[in-house]
Design a protein around this motif. Sequence first.
Motif, PDB file in Angstrom:
ATOM      1  N   ALA A 205      -4.146  -2.368  -7.283  1.00 17.61           N
ATOM      2  CA  ALA A 205      -4.311  -1.935  -5.893  1.00 17.61           C
ATOM      3  C   ALA A 205      -5.539  -2.568  -5.262  1.00 17.61           C
TER       4      ALA A 205
ATOM      5  N   MET B  55       2.765   1.637  -3.425  1.00 19.06           N
ATOM      6  CA  MET B  55       1.846   1.838  -4.547  1.00 19.06           C
ATOM      7  C   MET B  55       1.331   3.272  -4.582  1.00 19.06           C
ATOM      8  N   GLU B  56       1.159   3.856  -3.430  1.00 21.24           N
ATOM      9  CA  GLU B  56       0.754   5.266  -3.385  1.00 21.24           C
ATOM     10  C   GLU B  56       1.868   6.159  -3.920  1.00 21.24           C
ATOM     11  N   GLU B  57       3.094   5.777  -3.618  1.00 19.30           N
ATOM     12  CA  GLU B  57       4.250   6.562  -4.069  1.00 19.30           C
ATOM     13  C   GLU B  57       4.495   6.414  -5.563  1.00 19.30           C
ATOM     14  N   HIS B  58       4.182   5.240  -6.114  1.00 17.39           N
ATOM     15  CA  HIS B  58       4.434   4.962  -7.537  1.00 17.39           C
ATOM     16  C   HIS B  58       3.126   4.656  -8.259  1.00 17.39           C
ATOM     17  N   GLY B  59       2.170   5.580  -8.122  1.00 21.03           N
ATOM     18  CA  GLY B  59       0.853   5.381  -8.710  1.00 21.03           C
ATOM     19  C   GLY B  59       0.871   5.224 -10.217  1.00 21.03           C
TER      20      GLY B  59
ATOM     21  N   ALA C 137       0.818  -1.213   0.000  1.00 15.04           N
ATOM     22  CA  ALA C 137       0.000   0.000   0.000  1.00 15.04           C
ATOM     23  C   ALA C 137       0.853   1.265   0.000  1.00 15.04           C
ATOM     24  N   ASP C 138       1.932   1.267   0.791  1.00 17.78           N
ATOM     25  CA  ASP C 138       2.752   2.471   0.892  1.00 17.78           C
ATOM     26  C   ASP C 138       3.478   2.777  -0.410  1.00 17.78           C
TER      27      ASP C 138
ATOM     28  N   GLU D 259      -0.815   2.124 -12.221  1.00 21.63           N
ATOM     29  CA  GLU D 259      -1.790   2.343 -13.291  1.00 21.63           C
ATOM     30  C   GLU D 259      -1.359   1.639 -14.573  1.00 21.63           C
TER      31      GLU D 259
END
Length: 292
Positions: free
Chosen positions: A41, A22-26, A19-20, A30
């Motif tokens: 996600a 994936m937020e940083e490397h959105g 989660a951490d 995608e």
Amino acid sequence: MTTLLMFPGQGSQRVGMGADVMEEHGDLVETASDITGFDIAEVCGSRELMGDTRFLQPALFVAEYLDYRAHWSHLDDVVMAGHSLGELVALCAAGAFGFEVGVELVATRARLMSEVRGGRMAAIMQIDADVVRGVVDDEFPDIDIANHNGYGQLVVSGPDDSVDALCDRVDDLDGLATTLAVSGAFHSRYMRGPAARFALVAQSHPMTAPDVPVVANATADFYGADGDLVDLMTRQLYSPVRWTESIETAVEAGVDTFVEVAPGKVLSRIVERMRVRRGWRADIVTGDAHAA
């Protein structure tokens, strides 16, 4: 100090993994979602979706690769190895192919494996591995050894009835056998058909020799020229994961620090058991511990 970065395979997943990062490397999440056709996600947040190999393997690939990018890519003097699916993450992290190619390969692998029906796998513990091999050779010729997971565990793969019967024999011998929640007899002769189809897809993608040493599951030796890539990734599907020997290969190459790239502690625990038995002087960092 030489570090082995270990990338775990299916079975190490947990809800909320990655989660951490994936937020940083959105943007990469995608991209991966566009390639696979489903929300990576969302899979990582759903126990139900992670129960399906088609969704789980690409999600695990993305979570591990992004964890590597965020926390471990700065390390120098590294060797890499991945357990089953994790080997594809290791190869991508080592520069053998790009992220998008990696997602496409894993999505293909996951689809082919999810289509396999019949057969099962079981983990066997608390019994000498040579005893298990002898029983398999003498009584169950249709069963293959699928994983060598340290000195304390073997995983077998084969037809349902035969694996159940072997589990009963192990129980008679005072060992412990547990069937695994998988849909087929993976890492066995029964995967040769899906492996051939995987090879056709893999051959169509650009690849190069890894920038850093990567230990191959199928040989417990390092990948060589780029021509090895498709062959060894394909053989892995129907050959045993020689994880015990892979760790020994890494130690012989000078590794004294083991880092498990998130999620989980499965591989760290295997290495810890081996370290104790062999008396190795080694540091072990489990998944999610980003203090190296």
